[in-house]
Enzyme design. Structure first.
Site, PDB file in Angstrom:
ATOM      1  N   ASP A 262       0.869  -1.165   0.000  1.00 31.99           N
ATOM      2  CA  ASP A 262       0.000   0.000   0.000  1.00 31.99           C
ATOM      3  C   ASP A 262       0.915   1.226   0.000  1.00 31.99           C
ATOM      4  O   ASP A 262       2.105   1.116   0.293  1.00 31.99           O
ATOM      5  CB  ASP A 262      -0.893  -0.019   1.245  1.00 31.99           C
TER       6      ASP A 262
ATOM      7  N   ASP B 192      -6.964  -1.838   4.391  1.00 25.00           N
ATOM      8  CA  ASP B 192      -6.035  -2.877   3.954  1.00 25.00           C
ATOM      9  C   ASP B 192      -6.398  -4.251   4.502  1.00 25.00           C
ATOM     10  O   ASP B 192      -5.827  -5.259   4.068  1.00 25.00           O
ATOM     11  CB  ASP B 192      -4.604  -2.536   4.406  1.00 25.00           C
TER      12      ASP B 192
ATOM     13  N   ASP C 126      -1.338  -0.874   6.270  1.00 27.23           N
ATOM     14  CA  ASP C 126      -1.402  -0.343   7.631  1.00 27.23           C
ATOM     15  C   ASP C 126      -2.801   0.064   8.069  1.00 27.23           C
ATOM     16  O   ASP C 126      -3.033   0.278   9.256  1.00 27.23           O
ATOM     17  CB  ASP C 126      -0.473   0.879   7.773  1.00 27.23           C
TER      18      ASP C 126
END
Length: 812
Positions: free
Chosen positions: A531, A711, A707
């Site tokens: 990400d 996600d 995080d």
């Protein structure tokens, strides 16, 4: 009713009438109901009968020891909520989770026995025990069962539990080390003394040693060997008996059989005045086997010292500021140092702190809780927790974690969490969970070792039968050699010791393994998906520009910022934090999170939405019922070490991708800066998960790093999930690994250590199987004497342990 206790045989006190339902037949043929002397013996009888072991009372030759009611009373203290705050954590579903240290474990069969027995206990939800670290992860429902009852059930199996605290762990390791050292001393001294007489007999046989002298040497050897068998070798007999009693034979069984056979045969020969005795072999067996256990114990204690060190980081006391002082500090954050030290305070236990309390932490002290600085500025050292050696600046509003060191100046902190709710406590629980679980390769090794024991016993019987026909004089020593040389101790240690060493080395480097299979899977991963926001970048968003869509004055821009701040007030996303400085406290009604789009609510009577803009209006857009009003441009900075991480991963032939929900310009800029060739923008969690599934369908093993809450779905779908320690709780609970600290660089080290750990496990399994499969035929053929078998078995275990401990060395 008077008489003796059915369980322990002690007299039943007057007035005590406790029936256990068993039927006894008296000497005159009458039948009566069995009675016991106390509640402790009643519980012991119920446990034995409930496990289907009633035959124990028919077969026993001695009465059972009296149940220890005093110990049961001590365990009852752990049922108090105030005590459980320091040893257990309450999970969202209402169950509680604690880690126990367990004395008396010997091998994988012990783990099997404890897990299966406790799973039958009322209220127990999860039991995971790692024999390599002697840690048991227990989850139970306090509404169905008390912790003291579970501890008592475990003790009734022959294993003494201790709730895991820094002090308990140190005491348990000290107790185990001293006990084993005493047994080593007895066996070593006995071996040296017996060998003196044995060598004299061996030499004397060729010099016509007279029978009386030989018999004298045999009797002296018997006296010396007896304490070796009865005391030093006692753990082997205890482990073998437990395995037989619960139909779970372990590696202690062939060892105990070999020692008992050799000693019994030697005693019989001595009583008859014969010549062929094996007292020297018995003493050597015991000494070398205990030496192997010593090195195994040293490996376990090395693994345990990290968890103990984490527990000792947090101070036991804290300086809590009185309410009047807290109010004063909040109202006047810039008051001078003299006034700060004059605010009334008191010292309390760290476990007594509650969220919202204010504490003072002086320079040179460690923080007793997780919290936020409300007064003062300082630098903190988090190296023992995160591996980050550089001191980190912390100002008002900065977060601090329990166990970190205040380096520079006194600060005042508002408590966010204390006790079992702190990050350091969570790290300890995650370590315990990872060490308590066993990955697929470890479970396979355990199953092989259990069946191997049965095969060894059958092979020993066949060996004895064959040699009894070929050469009866050699049948017993050859059988003893087969029993000892074939013990699969090294096979059972091959996986858990290597996994423990690798896991702790990663934790020291700043990568916490929280799932058993994560290390094994990471070693095979060939693709990693990142990400962007909060992972490769800091996620510390700043508003770099405000563009009214239809034009507007400064007052319109200011009002838009305040409306956006009100909508994002309750959110924890990095974008929300960018608007915090502009929050003027105006109320929001009918707040609603629109999945993948943003957030909407009513402010000052108008319905607004804050979220993604169209391609024509990039950034974050504030809209009302008539359309976009203002577009906010946000900037973020790349994390330190992110470029080096990507370069190292690519050098190791690991494909790197970046998937983000942000706009294309921001994603492209980060991808270019880091050298990531494949990236995608404006992706929803479902689209990210679809991309991971696509990679997996093509045969790739995919690691995902994220995080945030968004996600969580893609982390759950990854082969191995890695979350950042600063990320959301949902992301961390989904992950198999957690990066500690403020840089993602430990991930690269994680790949290297994971591959080394898997290679070491394969080496250990290969070494142990090669040893067993090559030594057994040689022993059965009569080429391996008993003393050499003992050395070989201990040496194989030692080689496996030392090979595994290399993993704890520095990363290369």
């Amino acid at each position: 009713m008077s008489g003796d206790c059915f369980h322990c045989g002690e007299p039943i006190p007057p007035g005590v009438q406790i029936s256990v339902g068993a039927v006894l037949r008296t000497a005159n043929g009458a039948e009566e109901t069995a009675q016991v002397c106390c509640a402790g013996c009643e519980a012991a009888v119920m446990l034995i009968r409930g496990a289907g072991l009633d035959a124990y009372y028919r077969l026993r030759t001695e009465r059972a020891p009296k149940a220890d009611d005093r110990r049961r009373a001590e365990w009852s203290a752990y049922d108090r909520d105030a005590v459980q705050r320091g040893i257990a954590v309450t999970l969202p579903d209402g169950t509680r989770e604690a880690t126990l240290l367990v004395d008396g474990l010997r091998c994988a069969a012990c783990s099997w026995l404890v897990e299966h027995a406790l799973q039958r206990t009322a209220g127990v939800r999860t039991v995971r025990l790692n024999a390599a670290t002697a840690r048991l992860l227990l989850r139970w429902d306090p509404n169905e069962s008390r912790l003291s009852s579970i501890l008592a059930a475990l003790a009734a199996l022959g294993y003494t539990p201790h709730p895991l605290t820094a002090g308990a762990q140190h005491a348990q390791m000290t107790r185990e080390r001293r006990a084993l050292l005493k047994r080593l001393w007895v066996s070593g001294l006995g071996m040296m003394q017996v060998m003196m007489y044995a060598i004299a007999v061996y030499i004397g046989d060729g010099a016509d040693l007279d029978a009386e002298t030989r018999n004298l040497f045999n009797w002296v050897s018997l006296l010396i060997t007896t304490p070796v068998v009865l005391y030093a070798a006692q753990p082997f007999f205890a482990g073998a008996w437990r395995g037989l009693r619960h139909r779970a034979p372990g590696m202690d069984l062939p060892i105990a059989v070999a020692i008992l056979l050799a000693f019994t045969a030697s005693v019989v020969v001595t009583l008859r005045g014969g010549a062929e005795v094996y007292f020297d072999s018995v003493a050597m067996f015991t000494f070398f086997l205990l030496t192997g256990r010593w090195f195994e114990m040293a490996a376990r204690h090395k693994a345990g010292r990290m968890t103990e060190a984490l527990g000792r980081l947090v101070p036991d006391t804290a300086e809590r500021i009185h309410n009047v002082g807290a109010v004063l500090r909040t109202a006047m954050p810039n008051v001078g140092a003299v006034l700060r030290t004059a605010i009334p305070s008191e010292f309390v236990g760290a476990l007594e702190l509650n969220p919202g309390d204010h504490i003072r932490v002086r320079a040179g002290d460690r923080f007793p809780c997780d919290g936020t600085i409300v007064a003062g500025e300082t630098e903190v050292d988090e190296s023992l927790l995160t591996g980050e050696s550089t001191p980190l600046p912390r100002t008002i509003g900065g977060r601090v974690i329990a166990g970190s060191l205040n380096l520079d100046a006194p600060v005042e902190v508002k408590v966010r969490s204390a006790g079992t709710g702190t990050l350091v406590s969570g790290i300890g629980r995650l370590l315990a969970r990872a060490q308590g679980e066993r990955p697929r390769i470890a479970l396979l090794a355990d199953r092989v070792a259990r069946w191997f024991v049965v095969v060894v016993l059958a092979l020993a019987v066949c060996t004895f039968a064959v040699w009894l026909q070929l050469d009866p004089a050699r049948a017993l020593p050859i059988t003893l050699a087969v029993l000892v040389v074939a013990c699969p101790c090294a096979l059972a240690l091959a996986t858990p010791v290597a996994l423990t060493s690798g896991t702790l080395a990663l934790a020291r480097d700043g990568l916490l393994v929280t799932r058993a299979d994560a290390l094994e899977t990471l070693a095979r991963a060939d693709t990693i998906v990142f990400d962007k926001t909060g992972t490769l970048t800091h996620g510390d968003m700043r508003i770099s520009g405000v563009s009214p869509v239809t034009g507007g004055s400064e007052s319109v821009i200011r009002d838009a910022l305040q409306i956006a701040a009100a909508l994002e007030r309750a959110a924890e996303h990095p974008i929300a934090k960018a608007f915090r400085p502009y929050d003027d406290g105006r109320p929001v009604r009918n707040l609603k999170v629109v999945r993948h789009e943003g957030v909407e609510g009513t402010v000052d009577g108008v319905r607004y939405r804050l979220g993604k803009g169209a391609d024509a209006t990039p950034g974050v857009v504030l809209s009302d019922g008539h359309g976009p009003i203002v577009s906010f441009a946000l900037t973020d900075t790349v994390r330190r070490g992110a470029k080096a991480l990507v370069d190292r991963l690519r050098a190791d032939s690991i494909a790197v991708e970046m998937l983000s929900g942000d706009a294309e310009p921001a994603v492209a800029a980060v991808a270019t800066e880091l050298g990531i060739e494949r990236s995608a923008a404006r992706m929803s969690p479902e689209q990210k998960l679809a991309r991971v599934r696509e990679l997996q369908a093509a045969g790739h093993i995919v690691a995902v790093v994220g995080d945030g809450v968004n996600d969580a779905p893609v982390l759950a779908g990854a082969d191995v999930a890695i979350a950042l320690g600063s990320g959301s709780a949902l992301a961390q609970s989904t992950a198999g690994m957690i990066v500690l600290g403020e840089t993602p660089t430990p991930i690269a080290t994680g790949f290297m250590r994971a591959r080394r750990t898997l290679a070491t496990i394969r080496q250990n399994l290969g070494l142990s199987l090669t040893y067993n499969l090559s030594a057994i035929p040689l022993a059965a053929a009569g080429f391996v004497p008993p003393w050499l078998a003992a050395i070989g078995m201990a040496a194989s275990s030692l080689v496996v342990v030392l090979n595994s401990l290399k993993l704890y060395g520095p990363a290369r």
